[in-house]
Design a protein around this motif. Structure first.
Motif, PDB file in Angstrom:
ATOM      1  N   MET A  86     -13.757  -7.778  -8.578  1.00  0.00           N
ATOM      2  CA  MET A  86     -13.116  -7.298  -7.360  1.00  0.00           C
ATOM      3  C   MET A  86     -11.945  -8.222  -7.025  1.00  0.00           C
ATOM      4  N   CYS A  87     -10.839  -7.649  -6.622  1.00  0.00           N
ATOM      5  CA  CYS A  87      -9.660  -8.459  -6.305  1.00  0.00           C
ATOM      6  C   CYS A  87      -9.638  -8.790  -4.813  1.00  0.00           C
ATOM      7  N   GLU A  88      -8.921  -9.846  -4.509  1.00  0.00           N
ATOM      8  CA  GLU A  88      -8.789 -10.302  -3.134  1.00  0.00           C
ATOM      9  C   GLU A  88      -7.999  -9.283  -2.323  1.00  0.00           C
ATOM     10  N   PRO A  89      -8.508  -8.885  -1.151  1.00  0.00           N
ATOM     11  CA  PRO A  89      -7.788  -7.877  -0.353  1.00  0.00           C
ATOM     12  C   PRO A  89      -6.547  -8.450   0.310  1.00  0.00           C
ATOM     13  N   LEU A  90      -5.621  -7.576   0.595  1.00  0.00           N
ATOM     14  CA  LEU A  90      -4.434  -7.944   1.361  1.00  0.00           C
ATOM     15  C   LEU A  90      -4.806  -7.985   2.836  1.00  0.00           C
ATOM     16  N   ALA A  91      -3.974  -8.615   3.637  1.00  0.00           N
ATOM     17  CA  ALA A  91      -4.241  -8.733   5.072  1.00  0.00           C
ATOM     18  C   ALA A  91      -4.264  -7.359   5.736  1.00  0.00           C
ATOM     19  N   PRO A  92      -5.044  -7.206   6.794  1.00  0.00           N
ATOM     20  CA  PRO A  92      -5.030  -5.938   7.529  1.00  0.00           C
ATOM     21  C   PRO A  92      -3.714  -5.768   8.297  1.00  0.00           C
ATOM     22  N   CYS A  93      -3.442  -4.555   8.689  1.00  0.00           N
ATOM     23  CA  CYS A  93      -2.246  -4.267   9.493  1.00  0.00           C
ATOM     24  C   CYS A  93      -2.490  -4.650  10.950  1.00  0.00           C
ATOM     25  N   PRO A  94      -1.419  -5.007  11.673  1.00  0.00           N
ATOM     26  CA  PRO A  94      -1.561  -5.227  13.118  1.00  0.00           C
ATOM     27  C   PRO A  94      -1.719  -3.878  13.822  1.00  0.00           C
ATOM     28  N   TRP A  95      -1.890  -3.906  15.116  1.00  0.00           N
ATOM     29  CA  TRP A  95      -2.114  -2.673  15.874  1.00  0.00           C
ATOM     30  C   TRP A  95      -0.883  -1.779  15.928  1.00  0.00           C
ATOM     31  N   THR A  96       0.303  -2.326  15.747  1.00  0.00           N
ATOM     32  CA  THR A  96       1.527  -1.537  15.855  1.00  0.00           C
ATOM     33  C   THR A  96       1.666  -0.558  14.690  1.00  0.00           C
ATOM     34  N   HIS A  97       2.528   0.417  14.845  1.00  0.00           N
ATOM     35  CA  HIS A  97       2.777   1.425  13.810  1.00  0.00           C
ATOM     36  C   HIS A  97       3.919   0.988  12.902  1.00  0.00           C
ATOM     37  N   THR A  98       3.911  -0.273  12.492  1.00  0.00           N
ATOM     38  CA  THR A  98       4.986  -0.824  11.671  1.00  0.00           C
ATOM     39  C   THR A  98       4.452  -1.349  10.347  1.00  0.00           C
ATOM     40  N   CYS A  99       3.354  -0.791   9.886  1.00  0.00           N
ATOM     41  CA  CYS A  99       2.692  -1.317   8.701  1.00  0.00           C
ATOM     42  C   CYS A  99       1.937  -0.202   7.995  1.00  0.00           C
ATOM     43  N   VAL A 100       1.917  -0.273   6.665  1.00  0.00           N
ATOM     44  CA  VAL A 100       1.031   0.561   5.867  1.00  0.00           C
ATOM     45  C   VAL A 100       0.294  -0.346   4.901  1.00  0.00           C
ATOM     46  N   CYS A 101      -0.924   0.050   4.572  1.00  0.00           N
ATOM     47  CA  CYS A 101      -1.759  -0.784   3.714  1.00  0.00           C
ATOM     48  C   CYS A 101      -2.779   0.093   3.002  1.00  0.00           C
ATOM     49  N   SER A 102      -3.104  -0.285   1.780  1.00  0.00           N
ATOM     50  CA  SER A 102      -4.068   0.501   1.009  1.00  0.00           C
ATOM     51  C   SER A 102      -5.506  -0.012   1.152  1.00  0.00           C
ATOM     52  N   ASP A 107      -9.256  -0.167   2.287  1.00  0.00           N
ATOM     53  CA  ASP A 107     -10.196   0.909   2.618  1.00  0.00           C
ATOM     54  C   ASP A 107     -10.478   0.994   4.113  1.00  0.00           C
ATOM     55  N   ASP A 108     -10.383  -0.134   4.799  1.00  0.00           N
ATOM     56  CA  ASP A 108     -10.712  -0.156   6.225  1.00  0.00           C
ATOM     57  C   ASP A 108      -9.493   0.021   7.134  1.00  0.00           C
ATOM     58  N   ALA A 109      -8.349   0.383   6.568  1.00  0.00           N
ATOM     59  CA  ALA A 109      -7.136   0.569   7.378  1.00  0.00           C
ATOM     60  C   ALA A 109      -7.282   1.804   8.272  1.00  0.00           C
ATOM     61  N   ALA A 110      -6.725   1.712   9.468  1.00  0.00           N
ATOM     62  CA  ALA A 110      -6.709   2.859  10.382  1.00  0.00           C
ATOM     63  C   ALA A 110      -5.913   3.998   9.749  1.00  0.00           C
ATOM     64  N   PHE A 111      -6.189   5.225  10.173  1.00  0.00           N
ATOM     65  CA  PHE A 111      -5.565   6.388   9.528  1.00  0.00           C
ATOM     66  C   PHE A 111      -4.041   6.333   9.553  1.00  0.00           C
ATOM     67  N   TYR A 112      -3.440   5.796  10.606  1.00  0.00           N
ATOM     68  CA  TYR A 112      -1.977   5.755  10.686  1.00  0.00           C
ATOM     69  C   TYR A 112      -1.383   4.611   9.865  1.00  0.00           C
ATOM     70  N   HIS A 113      -2.216   3.705   9.383  1.00  0.00           N
ATOM     71  CA  HIS A 113      -1.764   2.637   8.491  1.00  0.00           C
ATOM     72  C   HIS A 113      -2.083   2.936   7.030  1.00  0.00           C
ATOM     73  N   ARG A 114      -3.013   3.824   6.788  1.00  0.00           N
ATOM     74  CA  ARG A 114      -3.569   4.027   5.445  1.00  0.00           C
ATOM     75  C   ARG A 114      -2.562   4.668   4.499  1.00  0.00           C
ATOM     76  N   ILE A 115      -2.484   4.096   3.298  1.00  0.00           N
ATOM     77  CA  ILE A 115      -1.689   4.656   2.212  1.00  0.00           C
ATOM     78  C   ILE A 115      -2.487   4.441   0.935  1.00  0.00           C
ATOM     79  N   LYS A 116      -2.349   5.340  -0.010  1.00  0.00           N
ATOM     80  CA  LYS A 116      -3.093   5.206  -1.259  1.00  0.00           C
ATOM     81  C   LYS A 116      -2.515   4.065  -2.093  1.00  0.00           C
TER      82      LYS A 116
END
Length: 120
Positions: free
Chosen positions: A1-17, A19-28
């Protein structure tokens, strides 16, 4: 398993893959057919040639780049290769905490990388 990237902040200025990202941050994540190492090298080459993009850190399985928008804002792009899963996890986020919305610039950046990797 690889080390995860940091989670996104609450703002809508981030996308992240993540698994636990909020729907508006989630990208494949970027799926890697064939040799994962070669695909990751291609990704780094694409970033080196991208306009207004500077690679800050690069290893065999991680890259961090600073991407300057046309308006002069800086976004941080991170990519982590998970060779066993044949994916590259991604996170693209505005560096400034003042921004609340990025007009989908970070999502568009990741989708452009996805298209360029698939084309190559």
């Amino acid at each position: 398993m690889c080390e995860p990237l940091a989670p996104c902040p609450w703002t809508h200025t981030c996308v992240c893959s993540r698994d636990d990202a909020a729907f508006y941050h989630r990208i494949k994540p970027l799926h890697v057919p064939g040799d994962p190492g070669a695909a990751f090298e291609r990704l780094k080459n694409l970033l080196e040639g991208a306009a207004r993009t500077v690679i800050i850190t690069a290893t065999d399985d991680y890259v961090h780049a600073a991407c300057r928008s046309r308006r002069g804002y800086i976004d941080d792009l991170e990519c982590r290769l998970c060779a066993a899963d044949k994916v590259i996890h991604v996170r693209s986020a505005a560096r400034s905490w003042h921004a609340v919305y990025d007009f989908e610039v970070n999502r568009a950046r990741i989708e452009k990388l996805r298209r360029e990797l698939q084309a190559g």
